[in-house]
Design a protein around this motif. Structure first.
Motif, PDB file in Angstrom:
ATOM      1  N   ASN A  52       0.807  -1.217   0.000  1.00 20.05           N
ATOM      2  CA  ASN A  52       0.000   0.000   0.000  1.00 20.05           C
ATOM      3  C   ASN A  52       0.842   1.268   0.000  1.00 20.05           C
ATOM      4  N   ILE A  53       2.032   1.211   0.591  1.00 20.83           N
ATOM      5  CA  ILE A  53       2.926   2.371   0.530  1.00 20.83           C
ATOM      6  C   ILE A  53       3.279   2.679  -0.917  1.00 20.83           C
ATOM      7  N   VAL A  54       3.669   1.640  -1.654  1.00 21.65           N
ATOM      8  CA  VAL A  54       4.026   1.836  -3.060  1.00 21.65           C
ATOM      9  C   VAL A  54       2.826   2.359  -3.854  1.00 21.65           C
ATOM     10  N   SER A  55       1.661   1.741  -3.639  1.00 20.45           N
ATOM     11  CA  SER A  55       0.461   2.198  -4.357  1.00 20.45           C
ATOM     12  C   SER A  55       0.136   3.651  -4.027  1.00 20.45           C
ATOM     13  N   ALA A  56       0.270   4.018  -2.751  1.00 18.36           N
ATOM     14  CA  ALA A  56      -0.024   5.393  -2.342  1.00 18.36           C
ATOM     15  C   ALA A  56       0.913   6.389  -3.018  1.00 18.36           C
ATOM     16  N   LEU A  57       2.191   6.013  -3.159  1.00 16.92           N
ATOM     17  CA  LEU A  57       3.169   6.919  -3.752  1.00 16.92           C
ATOM     18  C   LEU A  57       2.978   7.079  -5.252  1.00 16.92           C
ATOM     19  N   LEU A 104       6.300  -4.750  -6.390  1.00 21.14           N
ATOM     20  CA  LEU A 104       5.854  -4.796  -7.786  1.00 21.14           C
ATOM     21  C   LEU A 104       4.331  -4.796  -7.880  1.00 21.14           C
ATOM     22  N   ALA A 105       3.686  -5.573  -7.015  1.00 19.02           N
ATOM     23  CA  ALA A 105       2.221  -5.619  -7.040  1.00 19.02           C
ATOM     24  C   ALA A 105       1.619  -4.283  -6.635  1.00 19.02           C
ATOM     25  N   GLY A 106       2.263  -3.575  -5.706  1.00 17.48           N
ATOM     26  CA  GLY A 106       1.796  -2.247  -5.318  1.00 17.48           C
ATOM     27  C   GLY A 106       1.877  -1.265  -6.465  1.00 17.48           C
ATOM     28  N   LEU A 107       2.955  -1.371  -7.256  1.00 18.88           N
ATOM     29  CA  LEU A 107       3.081  -0.519  -8.447  1.00 18.88           C
ATOM     30  C   LEU A 107       1.973  -0.831  -9.437  1.00 18.88           C
ATOM     31  N   ALA A 108       1.705  -2.113  -9.643  1.00 18.01           N
ATOM     32  CA  ALA A 108       0.620  -2.503 -10.549  1.00 18.01           C
ATOM     33  C   ALA A 108      -0.726  -2.015 -10.036  1.00 18.01           C
ATOM     34  N   ASN A 109      -0.955  -2.134  -8.751  1.00 16.31           N
ATOM     35  CA  ASN A 109      -2.234  -1.739  -8.173  1.00 16.31           C
ATOM     36  C   ASN A 109      -2.515  -0.248  -8.336  1.00 16.31           C
ATOM     37  N   GLY A 110      -1.466   0.546  -8.431  1.00 20.89           N
ATOM     38  CA  GLY A 110      -1.643   1.986  -8.578  1.00 20.89           C
ATOM     39  C   GLY A 110      -2.311   2.395  -9.880  1.00 20.89           C
ATOM     40  N   GLY A 333     -12.735  14.970 -18.219  1.00 21.06           N
ATOM     41  CA  GLY A 333     -11.446  14.677 -18.826  1.00 21.06           C
ATOM     42  C   GLY A 333     -10.334  14.469 -17.823  1.00 21.06           C
ATOM     43  N   ALA A 334     -10.617  14.655 -16.524  1.00 18.24           N
ATOM     44  CA  ALA A 334      -9.585  14.495 -15.495  1.00 18.24           C
ATOM     45  C   ALA A 334      -9.963  13.426 -14.484  1.00 18.24           C
ATOM     46  N   GLU A 335     -10.808  12.479 -14.898  1.00  9.16           N
ATOM     47  CA  GLU A 335     -11.270  11.460 -13.963  1.00  9.16           C
ATOM     48  C   GLU A 335     -10.123  10.595 -13.461  1.00  9.16           C
ATOM     49  N   GLY A 336      -9.155  10.301 -14.351  1.00 12.62           N
ATOM     50  CA  GLY A 336      -8.037   9.458 -13.948  1.00 12.62           C
ATOM     51  C   GLY A 336      -7.254  10.052 -12.806  1.00 12.62           C
ATOM     52  N   ARG A 337      -6.909  11.332 -12.922  1.00 11.51           N
ATOM     53  CA  ARG A 337      -6.112  11.953 -11.870  1.00 11.51           C
ATOM     54  C   ARG A 337      -6.920  12.149 -10.586  1.00 11.51           C
ATOM     55  N   THR A 338      -8.220  12.462 -10.702  1.00  9.90           N
ATOM     56  CA  THR A 338      -9.038  12.656  -9.501  1.00  9.90           C
ATOM     57  C   THR A 338      -9.183  11.355  -8.730  1.00  9.90           C
ATOM     58  N   PHE A 339      -9.543  10.271  -9.431  1.00 17.43           N
ATOM     59  CA  PHE A 339      -9.633   8.981  -8.758  1.00 17.43           C
ATOM     60  C   PHE A 339      -8.259   8.533  -8.263  1.00 17.43           C
ATOM     61  N   GLY A 340      -7.213   8.882  -9.006  1.00 19.05           N
ATOM     62  CA  GLY A 340      -5.872   8.527  -8.558  1.00 19.05           C
ATOM     63  C   GLY A 340      -5.514   9.186  -7.244  1.00 19.05           C
ATOM     64  N   ILE A 341      -5.932  10.447  -7.076  1.00 21.42           N
ATOM     65  CA  ILE A 341      -5.619  11.168  -5.840  1.00 21.42           C
ATOM     66  C   ILE A 341      -6.410  10.625  -4.665  1.00 21.42           C
ATOM     67  N   VAL A 342      -7.744  10.550  -4.813  1.00 15.70           N
ATOM     68  CA  VAL A 342      -8.559  10.153  -3.662  1.00 15.70           C
ATOM     69  C   VAL A 342      -8.388   8.676  -3.330  1.00 15.70           C
TER      70      VAL A 342
END
Length: 399
Positions: A52-57, A104-110, A333-342
Motif C-alpha cells: 500500500n505504501i508503493v500504491s499510495a506513492l 511490484l504488485a503495489g506498483l501494478a495496483n496503482g 477529462g480528469a477522472e483518472g487523476r481525480t480517482f488517482g488522488i482520492v
C-alpha cells in the motif's frame, strides 16, 4: 455505442476482479503464512503495508499518466506486472521475495483505479453510470470473495506457493482476454457521444482541495474498516473467539460475497437518488452495529456467517455512491487523476491497518481487531454526514 460500452465494461470488470484477487492473496493466506514462511503477523502486516505504501506513492502520478498515455494500454501493462509479481513468490516462496513481490504488485495496483474509472467515466452514458460503477465494483468484490476459498483451498491441498501461482495465472488470463477481445472503442470518443452533463464547459477546471481531502479521508476510513474484516477477521475469530478455521473462513466468504451483491443493489440505488452521502452513512452505521453484535454475542457458525454477510451487504452498498461522489467532484477529462488522488486513501488505510492489526494479533488482542473495525465504521459514518451537511450548506448558499 451501447454494445461497445458493454464490451469495455466487461474488460474493465475482468481486470478489476483480478486486481482484488491480487489484493486479497496474501491476506487470505494469513492464517497459514506464519508457519509456511516462519514470520510473525507484524511482518506479514508490514508486507501488506509495503504494497500500500508503493500504491499510495505512485497512484496519483499514474493517474496523470493514464490521462496522457491511455487507460487501456496502461491497464494491460499492469496486468502483466501483477502476473510477474506473484509468479516471483511462487518460484521463490520466502519472505524477502514476498516483500519484493509486494513492491511490484503495489506498483501494478496503482494503475487499476485511475485507468478503470477513466474508461468508465468517459464512455458510459450518465443515465447508466451508477449501474456501470456497481457492475465494475461488483467484479472487484467478487475477486476478493473468491480469494479465501481458492487460496486457502490450494494451499491446504498442495502448498502456499501454488496459491501465488494461481494469482499469477489469473493476471495472465485477464491480459490474454483483453488482447483477444481488442479495443471496443476508438482512442477518442466522438463529441456527439458525450453526455451533456460531462461537457467540459459545464464543469469546474479543478477540484477544490478541501473536497479532495475529505474524499481521501473517506477512502482511508473505508479501507481501515472493511480491511480489518477482509484481511484479519479470520485470524481474529480463530484466535480470540474460539471459532474453527473453516467456520471463520465461511464467515469471511459470506462477508465478501454479500459485499459483491450489495454493490449491485447500491448501483441501482445510486441511479435513483442524489443523496449518496446519506446512503453511505446509513449503511455503515448499521454495519458497525452488526460488528459490535458479533463481538458481544457468541454466535454459532451459521449465525456468524449470516451476521457478517449482512455487514458485507451493507458495506458493499456504499461503493457506487462513493464512486458517484468522486465523479461529481471530478472535472471532465480528469477522472483518472481525480480517482488517482482520492484512491490513495485506500493505500493510506492499507498501510496503517495491517501493521496495527497485526500488532494486536501478535499480542493476542483479537477482539480489539473487531472493535477497531466497528470504530472505523462509526468514524466513516460521521465523516460522510459532515460532508453531506457541508455540501447542503454550499448548495443553499449558491442558490
Amino acid at each position: 455505442m451501447k454494445s461497445s460500452s458493454n464490451g469495455l465494461l466487461t474488460q474493465v470488470s475482468i481486470a478489476h476482479l483480478v486486481s482484488h484477487l491480487h489484493i486479497m492473496t496474501v491476506p487470505a493466506l494469513l492464517p497459514l503464512l506464519p508457519d509456511a514462511m516462519q514470520v510473525s503477523f507484524v511482518e506479514l502486516g508490514f508486507a501488506i503495508g509495503l504494497f500500500n505504501i508503493v500504491s499510495a506513492l505512485v497512484q496519483a502520478p499514474l493517474g496523470f499518466l493514464v490521462d496522457r498515455l491511455g487507460a487501456r494500454r496502461m491497464l494491460m501493462a499492469t496486468l502483466l506486472l501483477g502476473t510477474v509479481s506473484f509468479g516471483l513468490v511462487a518460484i521463490f516462496p520466502s519472505y524477502p521475495y514476498l516483500l519484493a513481490a509486494m513492491i511490484l504488485a503495489g506498483l501494478a495496483n496503482g494503475v487499476y483505479h485511475p485507468a478503470n474509472y477513466s474508461l468508465l467515466s468517459r464512455d458510459t452514458p450518465s443515465s447508466r453510470m451508477g449501474r456501470a460503477f456497481s457492475i465494475h465494483t461488483f467484479a472487484g468484490f467478487l475477486g476478493s470473495a473468491l480469494a479465501p476459498p481458492i487460496m486457502i483451498g490450494v494451499a491446504l491441498s498442495i502448498a502456499p506457493r501454488w496459491s501465488f501461482a494461481i494469482a499469477a495465472l489469473a493476471g495472465l488470463v485477464a491480459w490474454g482476454v483483453m488482447v483477444i477481445s481488442g479495443s471496443p472503442l476508438p482512442d477518442r470518443r466522438p463529441d456527439s457521444c458525450i453526455d451533456e452533463p460531462r461537457k467540459i464547459e459545464t464543469r469546474p477546471l479543478t477540484t477544490p482541495v478541501m473536497t479532495l481531502a475529505v474524499l481521501t479521508l473517506l477512502f482511508t476510513l473505508l479501507s481501515l474498516s472493511t480491511g480489518a474484516l477482509e484481511k484479519f477477521s479470520v485470524s481474529a475469530l480463530v484466535q480470540g473467539f474460539d471459532v474453527a478455521l473453516p467456520a471463520a473462513n465461511l464467515a469471511l466468504t459470506a462477508f465478501l460475497f454479500a459485499s459483491a451483491f450489495g454493490v449491485l443493489a447500491g448501483g441501482i440505488l445510486a441511479d435513483r437518488t442524489d443523496k449518496h452521502g446519506y446512503v453511505a452513512a446509513g449503511a455503515f452505521g448499521l454495519a458497525a452495529f452488526i460488528v459490535v453484535l458479533v463481538i458481544r454475542v457468541p454466535l454459532p457458525p451459521i449465525a456468524l456467517a449470516f451476521a457478517l454477510g449482512a455487514a458485507g451487504f451493507l458495506t458493499g452498498m456504499v461503493a457506487p455512491s462513493r464512486d458517484m461522489l468522486v465523479r461529481a467532484a471530478s472535472p471532465a477529462g480528469a477522472e483518472g487523476r481525480t480517482f488517482g488522488i482520492v484512491s490513495t486513501g485506500f493505500n493510506v488505510g492499507g498501510i496503517i491497518g495491517p501493521i496495527l492489526l497485526g500488532f494486536l494479533l501478535d499480542r493476542e488482542l483479537a477482539s480489539a481487531v473487531l472493535w477497531a473495525a466497528a470504530a472505523f465504521m462509526a468514524a466513516t459514518t460521521i465523516v460522510v454526514l459532515l460532508q453531506e451537511r457541508r455540501s447542503h450548506i454550499k448548495s443553499v448558499m449558491a442558490s
